[in-house]
Scaffold this active site. Structure first.
Site, short mmCIF file in Angstrom:
data_model
loop_
_atom_site.label_atom_id
_atom_site.label_comp_id
_atom_site.label_asym_id
_atom_site.label_seq_id
_atom_site.Cartn_x
_atom_site.Cartn_y
_atom_site.Cartn_z
CG HIS A 24 -1.93 -1.09 1.48
ND1 HIS A 24 -1.26 -2.09 2.26
CD2 HIS A 24 -2.97 -1.00 1.34
CE1 HIS A 24 -2.29 -3.02 2.30
NE2 HIS A 24 -3.58 -2.33 1.88
CG ASP B 296 1.93 -0.92 3.46
OD1 ASP B 296 1.31 -0.63 4.24
OD2 ASP B 296 1.72 -1.98 2.49
C1 XLS Z 1 -7.55 -6.56 4.37
C2 XLS Z 1 -7.24 -6.77 3.11
C3 XLS Z 1 -6.06 -6.23 2.68
C4 XLS Z 1 -5.73 -5.95 1.17
C5 XLS Z 1 -4.96 -4.93 0.55
O1 XLS Z 1 -8.18 -7.44 4.91
O2 XLS Z 1 -6.69 -8.19 3.03
O3 XLS Z 1 -4.71 -6.35 3.33
O4 XLS Z 1 -5.14 -7.14 0.63
O5 XLS Z 1 -5.55 -3.68 0.91
#
Ligand code: XLS
Ligand code: CA
Ligand code: CA
Length: 437
Positions: free
Chosen positions: A99, A102
């Site tokens: 993201h 991140d």
């Molecule tokens: C949350 C999601 C997230 C997505 C990416 O539950 O799994 O991590 O994969 O935003």
């Protein structure tokens, strides 16, 4: 600077090894059904859990011991990036996903956020060149910051819609710059808590408008990667709009977006929706929409998104059957949207978690290939529907009969004979195959 000095490159030692820092089943270059194991999976590291997760939960603080935690701001972001690439190189993981939040600090304004991203993207680009590691997908965190309290694209506040659009634009630019092969939309807070304060029709329309803008922007910048939507039924909102694969496919068709998006299926999101992982994968596959996979698992006794490293060999086997029947998962991959348990706070636990997940899927791939080659399950399914291969069944498939013809047929054929579904026998076939690979 190296962060995992005491750990060497993880080697394949075979199934009899007791070394916690070695692969027992994952042999990257080994051929399975004529294709390298690593190419069946296209494993990816998920940046958020691995580099930014600290083990905090709603009752307690972070527990993980990480050498980069002494730092902050851009220095912390750079250290995490270097640690991520060292970890991937040592594990032989060739892809990562992230993201925007991140990889770079949020900053105090959108402008500062973008500047931080540009600084860190240059660092990541250099690491990618140096190691040959590639970007599986980029995405946007439009759910953590308080501005997203009512959602992002489905917020009641148009300023938030605009902010989220700016964020996605930037994250798509970065994904393109880094040669990313996919871009993911996970609905985050796109959902609602109560209809007493919600205009669901407008929120749905706005979500579709937002996705259409992403399609337009993708075309404008020449991003040729795959756009993916990741279904999830609950958490954080009570009613998530992207509930499951079938719901998302219906939504895409309603708004004529079905040609532009595939699905990113996560194992534990499937179970939270009351489905099996393989159900969600198969719904996607038979609708030509299986795009990528978030490989993790939930806990049988907890009803929330625990994002554990996968250890369940049945799930991995059924998943890989779907991947094989899909003709592979590229340009998607299998990313470990998985995090360590709070008590597993030592640095080497990160390696152990990934090794465990990769070995589980390697064993699952071997079992899936054996199951397909064994043929008993597929033959059983084919024969179960044999009544559609000739006679009245064939006429139904050919579309040459309607209710009148079928009624005439049924008048002479009303003594119905059914056959057993043989589920118990089929389950022993699966066990037999898993035990013997
Ligand atoms: C949350 C999601 C997230 C997505 C990416 O539950 O799994 O991590 O994969 O935003
Ligand atoms: Ca996920
Ligand atoms: Ca998740």
């Amino acid at each position: 600077m190296a962060y995992f000095n005491s750990i060497n490159k993880i080697a394949f030692e075979g199934r009899h090894s007791k070394n916690p820092l070695a692969f027992k089943y994952y042999d990257a270059e080994a051929l399975v059904l004529g294709k390298k194991m690593k190419d069946h999976f296209r494993f990816a590291l998920s940046y958020w859990h691995t580099l930014t997760g600290g083990g905090a939960d709603m009752f307690g603080q972070a527990t993980f011991e990480r050498p980069w935690d002494e730092l902050d701001g851009l220095a912390l972001a750079k250290a995490r990036a270097s640690a991520a690439f060292e970890l991937m190189e040592k594990l032989g993981i060739e892809y990562f996903c992230f993201h925007d939040l991140d990889i770079a600090p949020e900053g105090n304004s959108l402008k500062e956020k973008f500047e931080n991203l540009d600084a860190i993207v240059a660092h990541i680009e250099a690491l990618m060149k140096q190691t040959g590691i590639k970007l599986l997908w980029g995405t946007t965190n439009a759910f953590s910051h308080p501005r997203f309290v009512h959602g992002a694209a489905t917020s009641c506040n148009a300023d938030v819609f605009a902010f989220a659009a700016a964020q996605v634009k930037k994250a798509m630019d970065i994904t393109l710059k880094l040669g990313g092969e996919n871009y993911v939309f996970w609905g985050g807070r796109e959902g609602y808590e109560s209809l007493l304060n919600t205009d669901m029709a407008l929120e749905n329309d706005n979500y579709a408008r937002f996705l259409q803008m992403a399609v337009d922007y993708k075309e404008k910048i020449g991003f040729t990667g795959q756009l993916l939507i990741e279904p999830k039924p609950k958490e954080p909102t009570k009613h998530q709009y992207d509930f499951d694969a079938a719901t998302v496919l219906g939504f895409l068709r309603k708004y004529n977006l079905q040609d532009h998006f595939k699905l990113n299926i996560e194992a534990n999101h499937a179970t939270l929706a009351g489905h099996t992982f393989e159900h969600e994968l198969q719904v996607s596959r038979i609708n030509n929409a299986l795009g990528s996979i978030d490989a993790n698992q939930g806990d049988d006794h907890l009803g929330w998104d625990t994002d554990q490293f996968p250890t369940n060999i049945y799930n991995a086997t059924y998943c890989m059957v779907e991947v094989l029947k899909n003709g592979g998962i590229a340009p998607g991959g299998l990313n470990f949207d998985s995090k360590l348990r709070r008590g597993s706070f030592e640095l080497e636990d990160l390696f152990i978690g990934y090794i465990s997940g990769m070995d589980t899927f390697a064993k699952g791939l071997l079992a899936a290939a054996a199951l397909v080659e064994d043929g008993r399950v597929d033959t059983f399914i084919k024969n179960r529907y044999a009544s559609y291969q000739s006679g009245i069944g064939k006429s139904i498939l050919d579309g040459t009969v309607g209710f009148d013809e079928l009624t005439a047929y049924a008048m002479d054929n009303d003594q119905i004979v059914n056959k057993s579904a043989k589920q118990e026998w089929l389950e022993t076939v699966v066990n037999d195959v898993i035990y013997n690979v």
